[in-house]
Design an enzyme around this catalytic site. Structure first.
Site: not given
Ligand code: BGC
Ligand code: BGC
Length: 843
Positions: A315, A511
């Site tokens: 991740d 999140e």
């Molecule tokens: C999210 C991403 C997001 C990024 C900030 C990550 O946690 O999953 O999808 O774009 O933080 O841009």
């Molecule tokens: C999240 C994922 C996501 C990734 C990419 C992470 O923060 O936990 O679910 O796929 O960001 O955006």
């Protein structure tokens, strides 16, 4: 079992109903036969390709970078295996980028990957969080979030949504969806509860199968690679803390939290994302650590025992969370079984470090070859070698981003009727209706997080061109002239209306930012008092009140239920607000066109702290499986409010800023040392603020200190203040009594020459300050420092902190730049009582 008497007409509980899977009782990780036949020709081809690849090419294949930080030419130069766009990241940083913009960029990346100077060329693949439809893309249909789909109990619907999502994703040239989330969420405090279908393993099992089947199909032009995520135990963490520690038995990890992986593997899923959480086995005490480094699970359980033939991706910057690793270096993760590393920004350093680690023998070459073989095999199976993105049938066709009828049906199936006293619903079409509530005309509130932006914040109705608000749906169903709308019923003469429909609920989050702290109650009115006020006013009018509650989780809403005659759990329904109106109105015929069929996929709380243990019947008002239909003739009695319960576990932390300002605080910039102009920082994580525009005192942008986009990086060009403020003061005396400290994480960019002061504000003309100049001067630049300033340092004898509206302020002048993250007031485990104060207490 249904705990609130399944009154007459209540839909029976469905914990293991036909078509939604059966509970499993494995004692070890089961072997899952892949639906894909063993294909010796394919294996030979994989072997042949990998044998011709250089080390640089192999490590490039294992690297996934973010589109904001990698150009197509760099994809070519470094043989990059995959790119992603994170939540709220779009081609050219343009939120309104169209299908053609996405497709053009996909072609550019693809072409670059096929223009490498090497004997074999491996196409790059692009991944995206298409988690409820193609959810980062302007104009795409947004399906209900997973929790609502869970309430539909309809795997065939899920298969169709997977297929519609894949069609949309492919139309934009993207190859890979980071979906489905297979978390089996146990605690609604978790900010990702809405990404979970159910707290019930069997339902997640059935849905995983259907969703993966819909997305991947037979890998035709309209299919994409699916991802089963987040392996494993993301829904099992203590207190529902995001990225926290799962404390469950091995038996539950396999049979409950593993249920979705069984389903996804049965459907032939070719990628799995490792989870941010860790796992302490609740029975034997084994501590597996964070999943991206857990060899026993990634390699031992998933690949060896379950027989997963695809590849595992880590991740977002997850490797940086492993002990001894950074975002740019983590041999442990690769050795544990991660095949592709999501390194959004630091991909160049990651490639250099990993290359050295292989050359030094720290990472065995055999592990690299295995990882690359898995990636290449998946790319062959999904047909990535065969066509450029724009050569696929349907590519560039913007109409493929839409499947509004399917989404509207999904909304209907997902709604759960929790109360319908005196058979209030359905309303007769043509009734005179007053619509109230902040979410009635807010598409942002109805789509929630992971919608165009990561957090779902900073969106207005105009950002969702093909969507219909709940209000618009009601107008269409009831006749526009019969419907009036006011955000609140205050001052409205309700006399002429037949009923009031209140559309209220949570506001968007994603999140960690959506976590409800262990100390806080699950009472909706604690976080959204405006909703309670609207319902009170509505009920006071004496008109029947129908409440549509839009939320990412079941919450304690007894007060809201009491003020409502009918109450519909609408979850986060997505872009098709008409789906709600479909179930609110009928023509008065004997058999209405539709009726409620949705039932809870998670239990609904009866008390403010339902996870505190004790008798389940006392904690849950409606069990999983509960849901009424029109003719239920069920009367819900008035419910106790438990007003005396104001916190759950002992409250020892006041969060101020964690990626976003934490309610009730907002972040501001202020020019000068005092008074003067003030600018709100806002919730847009992509914003670059230069302020004031005429002559900037500040440059501000969002950066990472601990987790993604969790910090504000600020450069002072002149004297000014960066601070958090609430409309009402907070009493910090109870925290002072526990020897709490103001804490934050700090990375200094440019050291200060002038004094730096941390201050608290206590109303007009009242400040409490601490001089941190000397303390900050001792910090190394570019390094993270955990700052902890005991609250007692802010006060002199005779002063107090009883009315603090600014719990955190930084006063500085040029030159100075620093990033601030995770600002909170917390009991200092190191013992703030004994700690000394930085500097002298200045005035
Ligand atoms: C999210 C991403 C997001 C990024 C900030 C990550 O946690 O999953 O999808 O774009 O933080 O841009
Ligand atoms: C999240 C994922 C996501 C990734 C990419 C992470 O923060 O936990 O679910 O796929 O960001 O955006």
């Amino acid at each position: 079992m249904v705990m609130l008497m399944a009154g007459r007409g209540a839909v029976a509980a469905q914990t293991a109903s036909p078509g939604t899977g059966k509970p499993t009782h494995y004692t070890d990780w089961p072997h899952i036969a892949s639906p894909r036949k063993v294909d010796p020709q394919l294996d030979a081809r994989v072997h042949d390709i990998v044998a011709q690849m250089s080390l640089a090419q192999k490590i490039g294949q294992m690297t996934q970078a973010e589109i904001k930080s990698i150009t197509p030419d760099q994809v070519r130069q470094f043989y990059i295996g995959s790119v992603l766009n994170g939540g709220g990241s779009w081609p050219q940083g343009n939120k309104h980028a169209g299908t053609a913009d996405w497709l053009a960029l996909a072609d550019r990346y693809y072409d670059a990957s096929m223009a490498v100077d090497a004997p074999v060329k491996v196409p790059v693949i692009w991944g995206t969080d298409a988690v409820h439809g193609h959810s980062n893309v302007f104009g795409a249909t947004l399906f209900p979030h997973n929790i609502g789909l869970g309430a539909a109990h309809d795997p065939e619907l899920i298969r169709q949504i997977g297929a519609a999502t894949a069609r949309a994703v492919r139309a934009t040239g993207v190859d890979w969806a980071f979906a489905p989330t297979l978390a089996v969420a146990q605690n609604a405090r978790w900010g990702r509860t809405y990404e979970s279908f159910s707290s019930d393993g069997p339902l997640v099992h059935a849905y995983a199968r259907a969703y993966v089947d819909g997305l991947q199909g037979h890998f035709g032009d309209a299919n994409v690679l699916a991802t089963a995520k987040h392996f494993i135990g993301d829904g099992a963490t203590v207190n529902g803390t995001d990225q926290g520690v799962a404390k469950v038995s091995r038996r539950d990890m396999i049979n409950v939290h593993g249920a979705g992986y069984v389903g996804a593997l049965e459907a032939g899923v070719l990628s799995v994302m490792a989870s941010y959480n860790s796992w302490d086995d609740a029975v034997d005490g084994t501590n597996y650590g964070k999943m991206s480094g857990a060899r026993a699970l990634l390699t031992g359980a998933l690949k060896d025992k379950m027989g997963f033939p695809g590849f595992i991706v880590s991740d977002w910057n997850a490797i940086g969370q492993l002990p001894g690793c950074s975002n740019a270096s983590c041999p442990q993760a690769i050795k544990a079984g991660i095949d592709m590393v999501m390194v959004p920004d630091d991909w160049r350093a990651f490639i250099a470090n990993t290359t050295r680690q292989v050359q030094d023998g720290e990472i065995p070459m055999a592990r690299i070859d295995d990882a690359v073989s898995r990636i290449v095999r998946a790319k062959l199976v999904m047909g990535a070698f065969d066509k450029r993105p724009s050569q696929r049938a349907g590519a560039g066709d913007a109409s493929r981003l839409q499947d509004r009828a399917l989404a509207r049906r999904a909304v209907r199936e997902s709604l759960v009727l929790l109360k319908n006293n005196r058979d209030m619903l359905p309303l007769r079409r043509g009734s005179r209706v007053l619509v109230v509530g902040k979410s009635a005309d807010s598409i942002a509130n109805q789509v929630g997080g992971w919608s165009l932006t990561w957090q779902g914040t900073d969106n207005g109705n105009a950002d969702f061109p093909h969507a219909t608000s709940v209000l618009a749906g009601i107008r269409a169903a009831d006749g526009a002239t019969n419907v009036s709308y006011r955000a609140t019923p205050d001052g409205v003469d309700t006399g002429t209306f037949d009923a009031i429909i209140a559309v209220i609920g949570e506001t968007p989050y994603a999140e960690t930012m959506g976590d409800i702290l262990p100390s806080a109650t699950l009472r909706h009115g604690d976080r959204h008092p405006e909703d309670l006020a609207v319902l009170k006013a509505a009920a006071a009018s004496g008109k029947p009140v129908v409440t549509v509650f839009l939320s990412g989780r079941p919450l304690f809403v007894n007060a809201l239920l009491n003020h409502s005659d009918a109450f519909v759990a609408g979850w986060l329904p997505g872009s098709e607000g008409e789906g709600i109106a479909d179930l609110l109105f009928a023509d008065g015929q004997a058999k209405p066109a539709f009726d409620f069929t949705g039932t809870l996929s998670m239990p609904w709380p009866r008390v403010p702290c339902p996870h505190a243990g004790g008798d389940p019947a006392a904690n849950w008002l409606f069990a999983r499986g509960y849901g009424l239909h029109y003719a239920a003739h069920h009367e819900l009695p008035a419910l106790p409010l438990h007003a005396e319960v104001v916190t759950c576990a002992g409250s020892s932390t006041l969060p101020i800023f964690h990626t976003l300002a934490q309610s009730p605080f907002s972040l501001y910039l202020g020019a000068g040392r005092d008074g003067g102009k003030v600018q709100a920082v806002g919730a847009d994580l992509n914003a670059m603020i230069e302020w004031p525009a005429e002559q900037p005192v500040f440059s501000l942008r969002t950066v990472q200190v601990n987790t993604q986009q969790d910090a504000k990086s600020i450069t002072w060009h002149g004297p000014g203040r960066f601070f958090a403020k609430s409309p009402q003061p907070t009493d910090l005396m109870p925290l002072l009594a526990t020897h709490a400290a103001l804490q934050f994480d700090l990375v200094i960019g440019t050291p200060a020459h002038a004094p730096v002061t941390i201050y608290m504000g206590c109303g007009e003309g009242c400040t409490r300050t601490v001089n941190v100049g000397a303390m900050f001067a001792a910090y190394k630049t570019g390094r993270r420092h955990a700052v902890s300033i005991p609250l007692q340092c802010f006060i002199r004898p005779g002063e107090d902190l009883a009315r603090v509206d600014v719990p955190f302020g930084v006063l500085a002048a040029a030159p100075f730049s620093a990033a601030f993250a995770n600002v909170r007031i917390a009991a200092d485990s190191a013992g703030a009582a004994a700690a000394t104060c930085p500097g002298t207490v200045a005035r």
